[in-house]
Design a protein around this motif. Structure first.
Motif, PDB file in Angstrom:
ATOM      1  N   UNK A 154     -43.302 -49.064  -7.855  1.00  0.00           N
ATOM      2  CA  UNK A 154     -43.039 -49.050  -6.417  1.00  0.00           C
ATOM      3  C   UNK A 154     -42.707 -50.462  -5.953  1.00  0.00           C
ATOM      4  N   UNK A 155     -41.744 -50.555  -5.043  1.00  0.00           N
ATOM      5  CA  UNK A 155     -41.405 -51.812  -4.386  1.00  0.00           C
ATOM      6  C   UNK A 155     -41.203 -51.502  -2.924  1.00  0.00           C
ATOM      7  N   UNK A 156     -41.849 -52.253  -2.051  1.00  0.00           N
ATOM      8  CA  UNK A 156     -41.709 -51.994  -0.620  1.00  0.00           C
ATOM      9  C   UNK A 156     -41.710 -53.292   0.157  1.00  0.00           C
ATOM     10  N   UNK A 157     -41.175 -53.215   1.357  1.00  0.00           N
ATOM     11  CA  UNK A 157     -41.147 -54.334   2.288  1.00  0.00           C
ATOM     12  C   UNK A 157     -41.867 -53.869   3.550  1.00  0.00           C
ATOM     13  N   UNK A 158     -42.732 -54.745   4.090  1.00  0.00           N
ATOM     14  CA  UNK A 158     -43.446 -54.377   5.311  1.00  0.00           C
ATOM     15  C   UNK A 158     -42.471 -54.098   6.445  1.00  0.00           C
ATOM     16  N   UNK A 159     -42.951 -53.367   7.437  1.00  0.00           N
ATOM     17  CA  UNK A 159     -42.129 -53.020   8.593  1.00  0.00           C
ATOM     18  C   UNK A 159     -41.691 -54.271   9.347  1.00  0.00           C
ATOM     19  N   UNK A 160     -40.502 -54.206   9.925  1.00  0.00           N
ATOM     20  CA  UNK A 160     -40.011 -55.263  10.796  1.00  0.00           C
ATOM     21  C   UNK A 160     -40.464 -54.932  12.213  1.00  0.00           C
ATOM     22  N   UNK A 212     -44.140 -62.951  12.203  1.00  0.00           N
ATOM     23  CA  UNK A 212     -44.780 -63.074  10.891  1.00  0.00           C
ATOM     24  C   UNK A 212     -43.737 -62.994   9.787  1.00  0.00           C
ATOM     25  N   UNK A 213     -44.145 -63.383   8.602  1.00  0.00           N
ATOM     26  CA  UNK A 213     -43.264 -63.365   7.442  1.00  0.00           C
ATOM     27  C   UNK A 213     -42.990 -61.945   6.974  1.00  0.00           C
ATOM     28  N   UNK A 214     -41.856 -61.768   6.318  1.00  0.00           N
ATOM     29  CA  UNK A 214     -41.550 -60.496   5.675  1.00  0.00           C
ATOM     30  C   UNK A 214     -42.295 -60.489   4.338  1.00  0.00           C
ATOM     31  N   UNK A 215     -43.156 -59.507   4.135  1.00  0.00           N
ATOM     32  CA  UNK A 215     -43.966 -59.420   2.919  1.00  0.00           C
ATOM     33  C   UNK A 215     -43.474 -58.253   2.083  1.00  0.00           C
TER      34      UNK A 215
END
Length: 146
Positions: A118-124, A130-133
């Motif tokens: 799994x690979x995911x990016x936190x919500x914008x 805040x940083x994109x995690x």
């Protein structure tokens, strides 16, 4: 043990054995999933009604979860995308090192045969600054610690 202080948990690095990574690909915000459970099997004994016997069967390891600020040029993410988008799996061994103040390893975990699941990016969110995690979740066979 007067004067002993437990190590801090914020100074660590993650090395991918089979991926030629730079320094940025070794730095993560958090590492989760370094635990192990022993599965048991219950056996009922005839005539014994107070309890079931439990016997150890095998060990079970959860997925390894790595989080960090999003990298735009990452060989680890390319490795993940190859697995997820192209279904090309190339398992890699991973070493997690807890470091002291001189950047020397205090404790090491060697994760065997890891591959991305799994690979995911936190919500914008325009209301937060805040940083994109990004989060990488890896399945693996087992780990050893030294």
């Amino acid at each position: 043990m007067a004067g002993y202080y437990p190590p801090v948990g914020f100074h660590f690095l993650v090395e991918f054995t089979d991926i030629d990574t730079g320094d940025n690909d070794q730095r993560f915000q958090s590492v989760g999933g370094l635990s192990v459970d022993i599965e048991t099997e219950s056996i009922i004994e005839g005539g014994e009604n107070r309890f079931k016997h439990k016997f150890p069967v095998r060990t079970k390891y959860p997925n390894l979860v790595l989080k960090r600020g999003m990298l735009l040029d990452s060989k680890v993410i390319k490795w993940c995308k190859d697995a997820i988008e192209n279904f090309i799996f190339q398992p890699s061994d991973i070493t997690v090192k807890l470091l002291n103040e001189e950047h020397q390893p205090l404790h090491t975990w060697k994760i065997v045969h890891a591959y991305p699941v799994k690979w995911s990016v936190e919500d914008f969110n325009a209301e937060e600054s805040k940083l994109v995690v990004e989060t990488i979740e890896l399945s693996y066979n087992y780990y050893t610690s030294e």
